[in-house]
Design a protein around this motif. Sequence first.
Motif, short mmCIF file in Angstrom:
data_model
loop_
_atom_site.label_atom_id
_atom_site.label_comp_id
_atom_site.label_asym_id
_atom_site.label_seq_id
_atom_site.Cartn_x
_atom_site.Cartn_y
_atom_site.Cartn_z
N THR A 110 0.47 -13.18 -1.22
CA THR A 110 0.01 -11.93 -1.81
C THR A 110 0.54 -10.71 -1.06
O THR A 110 1.10 -9.79 -1.67
CB THR A 110 -1.53 -11.89 -1.84
OG1 THR A 110 -1.98 -12.95 -2.67
CG2 THR A 110 -2.03 -10.59 -2.41
N VAL A 111 0.40 -10.67 0.24
CA VAL A 111 0.82 -9.50 1.02
C VAL A 111 2.34 -9.30 0.97
O VAL A 111 2.80 -8.19 0.68
CB VAL A 111 0.29 -9.59 2.46
CG1 VAL A 111 0.86 -8.46 3.31
CG2 VAL A 111 -1.23 -9.54 2.46
N PRO A 112 3.15 -10.34 1.23
CA PRO A 112 4.60 -10.11 1.16
C PRO A 112 5.08 -9.67 -0.23
O PRO A 112 5.97 -8.82 -0.34
CB PRO A 112 5.21 -11.47 1.52
CG PRO A 112 4.15 -12.18 2.27
CD PRO A 112 2.85 -11.67 1.73
N LEU A 113 4.47 -10.18 -1.28
CA LEU A 113 4.88 -9.77 -2.63
C LEU A 113 4.51 -8.32 -2.90
O LEU A 113 5.27 -7.59 -3.53
CB LEU A 113 4.27 -10.70 -3.68
CG LEU A 113 4.89 -12.09 -3.73
CD1 LEU A 113 4.16 -12.95 -4.75
CD2 LEU A 113 6.36 -12.02 -4.07
N ARG A 114 3.35 -7.89 -2.42
CA ARG A 114 2.97 -6.48 -2.58
C ARG A 114 3.91 -5.58 -1.81
O ARG A 114 4.30 -4.50 -2.28
CB ARG A 114 1.54 -6.25 -2.09
CG ARG A 114 0.50 -6.78 -3.04
CD ARG A 114 -0.88 -6.47 -2.54
NE ARG A 114 -1.89 -7.05 -3.41
CZ ARG A 114 -3.16 -7.14 -3.10
NH1 ARG A 114 -3.59 -6.69 -1.94
NH2 ARG A 114 -4.01 -7.67 -3.94
N GLN A 115 4.29 -5.99 -0.61
CA GLN A 115 5.22 -5.19 0.18
C GLN A 115 6.59 -5.13 -0.47
O GLN A 115 7.23 -4.08 -0.49
CB GLN A 115 5.31 -5.74 1.60
CG GLN A 115 4.04 -5.54 2.39
CD GLN A 115 4.10 -6.16 3.77
OE1 GLN A 115 5.03 -6.86 4.10
NE2 GLN A 115 3.09 -5.88 4.57
N LEU A 116 7.06 -6.23 -1.02
CA LEU A 116 8.34 -6.26 -1.72
C LEU A 116 8.30 -5.32 -2.92
O LEU A 116 9.23 -4.56 -3.16
CB LEU A 116 8.68 -7.68 -2.16
CG LEU A 116 9.93 -7.83 -3.01
CD1 LEU A 116 11.17 -7.40 -2.25
CD2 LEU A 116 10.07 -9.25 -3.51
N ALA B 7 6.41 -2.69 -3.29
CA ALA B 7 6.40 -1.31 -2.79
C ALA B 7 7.80 -0.86 -2.38
O ALA B 7 8.20 0.27 -2.66
CB ALA B 7 5.44 -1.19 -1.61
N VAL B 8 8.55 -1.73 -1.73
CA VAL B 8 9.92 -1.39 -1.31
C VAL B 8 10.80 -1.16 -2.54
O VAL B 8 11.57 -0.19 -2.59
CB VAL B 8 10.51 -2.50 -0.41
CG1 VAL B 8 12.01 -2.30 -0.21
CG2 VAL B 8 9.80 -2.51 0.93
N LEU B 9 10.68 -2.01 -3.53
CA LEU B 9 11.49 -1.86 -4.75
C LEU B 9 11.14 -0.56 -5.47
O LEU B 9 12.02 0.09 -6.04
CB LEU B 9 11.30 -3.07 -5.66
CG LEU B 9 11.88 -4.38 -5.14
CD1 LEU B 9 11.53 -5.52 -6.10
CD2 LEU B 9 13.37 -4.29 -4.92
N LEU B 10 9.87 -0.18 -5.45
CA LEU B 10 9.49 1.11 -6.05
C LEU B 10 10.10 2.27 -5.29
O LEU B 10 10.62 3.22 -5.88
CB LEU B 10 7.96 1.25 -6.05
CG LEU B 10 7.23 0.57 -7.20
CD1 LEU B 10 5.73 0.63 -6.96
CD2 LEU B 10 7.57 1.22 -8.52
N VAL C 218 14.46 0.74 -7.60
CA VAL C 218 15.04 -0.43 -8.27
C VAL C 218 14.21 -0.74 -9.52
O VAL C 218 14.73 -1.14 -10.55
CB VAL C 218 15.09 -1.64 -7.32
CG1 VAL C 218 15.54 -2.90 -8.04
CG2 VAL C 218 15.97 -1.35 -6.13
N ILE C 219 12.90 -0.53 -9.39
CA ILE C 219 12.01 -0.67 -10.53
C ILE C 219 11.25 0.63 -10.69
O ILE C 219 11.11 1.41 -9.77
CB ILE C 219 11.02 -1.85 -10.33
CG1 ILE C 219 10.20 -1.69 -9.05
CG2 ILE C 219 11.75 -3.17 -10.35
CD1 ILE C 219 9.15 -2.74 -8.86
#
Length: 42
Positions: free
Chosen positions: A22-28, A30-33, A37-38
Amino acid sequence: MTSTDMGIRSDPLTSALTQVLTVPLRQLYAVLLRLEVIEIVD
């Protein structure tokens, strides 16, 4: 009414995997935003 009241049982492996990812996917996300990129479309 809980999930056990409805006869649904949680899988311990799935639950643990969800907590770990959950945490790594949320961080990913956020970085993409931030890198644009998205984007969120209303």
